[in-house]
Design a protein around this motif. Structure first.
Motif, PDB file in Angstrom:
ATOM      1  N   SER A  47       0.829  -1.201   0.000  1.00 26.47           N
ATOM      2  CA  SER A  47       0.000   0.000   0.000  1.00 26.47           C
ATOM      3  C   SER A  47       0.866   1.254   0.000  1.00 26.47           C
ATOM      4  O   SER A  47       1.947   1.281   0.597  1.00 26.47           O
ATOM      5  CB  SER A  47      -0.951   0.019   1.201  1.00 26.47           C
ATOM      6  N   ARG A  68       0.105   4.039   1.418  1.00 24.46           N
ATOM      7  CA  ARG A  68       0.097   4.621   2.763  1.00 24.46           C
ATOM      8  C   ARG A  68       1.180   3.993   3.637  1.00 24.46           C
ATOM      9  O   ARG A  68       1.874   4.700   4.385  1.00 24.46           O
ATOM     10  CB  ARG A  68      -1.274   4.445   3.412  1.00 24.46           C
ATOM     11  N   TRP A  89       4.496   5.401   2.612  1.00 23.58           N
ATOM     12  CA  TRP A  89       4.602   6.771   3.096  1.00 23.58           C
ATOM     13  C   TRP A  89       4.967   6.798   4.585  1.00 23.58           C
ATOM     14  O   TRP A  89       5.875   7.516   5.007  1.00 23.58           O
ATOM     15  CB  TRP A  89       3.284   7.499   2.833  1.00 23.58           C
ATOM     16  N   LEU A  90       4.263   5.982   5.379  1.00 29.82           N
ATOM     17  CA  LEU A  90       4.552   5.928   6.810  1.00 29.82           C
ATOM     18  C   LEU A  90       5.958   5.404   7.072  1.00 29.82           C
ATOM     19  O   LEU A  90       6.666   5.903   7.958  1.00 29.82           O
ATOM     20  CB  LEU A  90       3.508   5.069   7.529  1.00 29.82           C
ATOM     21  N   TYR A 144       1.973  12.043   1.419  1.00 32.04           N
ATOM     22  CA  TYR A 144       1.292  10.866   0.872  1.00 32.04           C
ATOM     23  C   TYR A 144       1.079  11.039  -0.629  1.00 32.04           C
ATOM     24  O   TYR A 144       1.310  10.115  -1.409  1.00 32.04           O
ATOM     25  CB  TYR A 144      -0.053  10.637   1.574  1.00 32.04           C
ATOM     26  N   HIS A 197       2.278   8.447  -3.517  1.00 32.00           N
ATOM     27  CA  HIS A 197       1.259   7.795  -4.353  1.00 32.00           C
ATOM     28  C   HIS A 197       1.476   8.135  -5.824  1.00 32.00           C
ATOM     29  O   HIS A 197       1.367   7.266  -6.695  1.00 32.00           O
ATOM     30  CB  HIS A 197      -0.135   8.220  -3.901  1.00 32.00           C
TER      31      HIS A 197
END
Length: 96
Positions: A14, A16, A19-20, A49, A53
């Motif tokens: 993912s 996300r 990104w984290l 983010y 993405h």
């Protein structure tokens, strides 16, 4: 950096999570590409983010512009008209 982002994406699946992970690792990201186009320095900062993405879904990084993924074939219709057809080649066809 790009290779690490895609490797991490392959592991977690993912945008996300990638990104984290980037934020947890304290890795920097180029945040002002418009300034770069005008001759200014790229500013590196905390990744957003949206930036992560956008990179993960960008056609160039996804391989959409790689030579040899398709082939154009010409065929004759019964009436003698030449028709061109684009054929997507299978991934295991030996091309690079």
């Amino acid at each position: 950096m790009i290779a690490a982002v895609f490797e991490r994406f392959k592991e977690c699946g993912s945008a996300r999570a990638v990104w984290l992970w980037l934020r947890e690792q304290g890795l920097k990201w180029p945040l002002q590409p418009a300034a770069y186009l005008h001759g200014e320095q790229i500013v590196w900062g905390e990744p957003t983010y949206h930036a992560v993405h956008t990179t993960l879904t960008h056609p160039a990084y996804a391989g959409a512009y790689v030579y040899g993924r398709t082939r154009f074939e010409r065929r004759l219709d019964p009436d003698g008209t030449v028709r061109t057809h684009r054929r997507v080649l299978p991934r295991d066809s030996g091309r690079s």
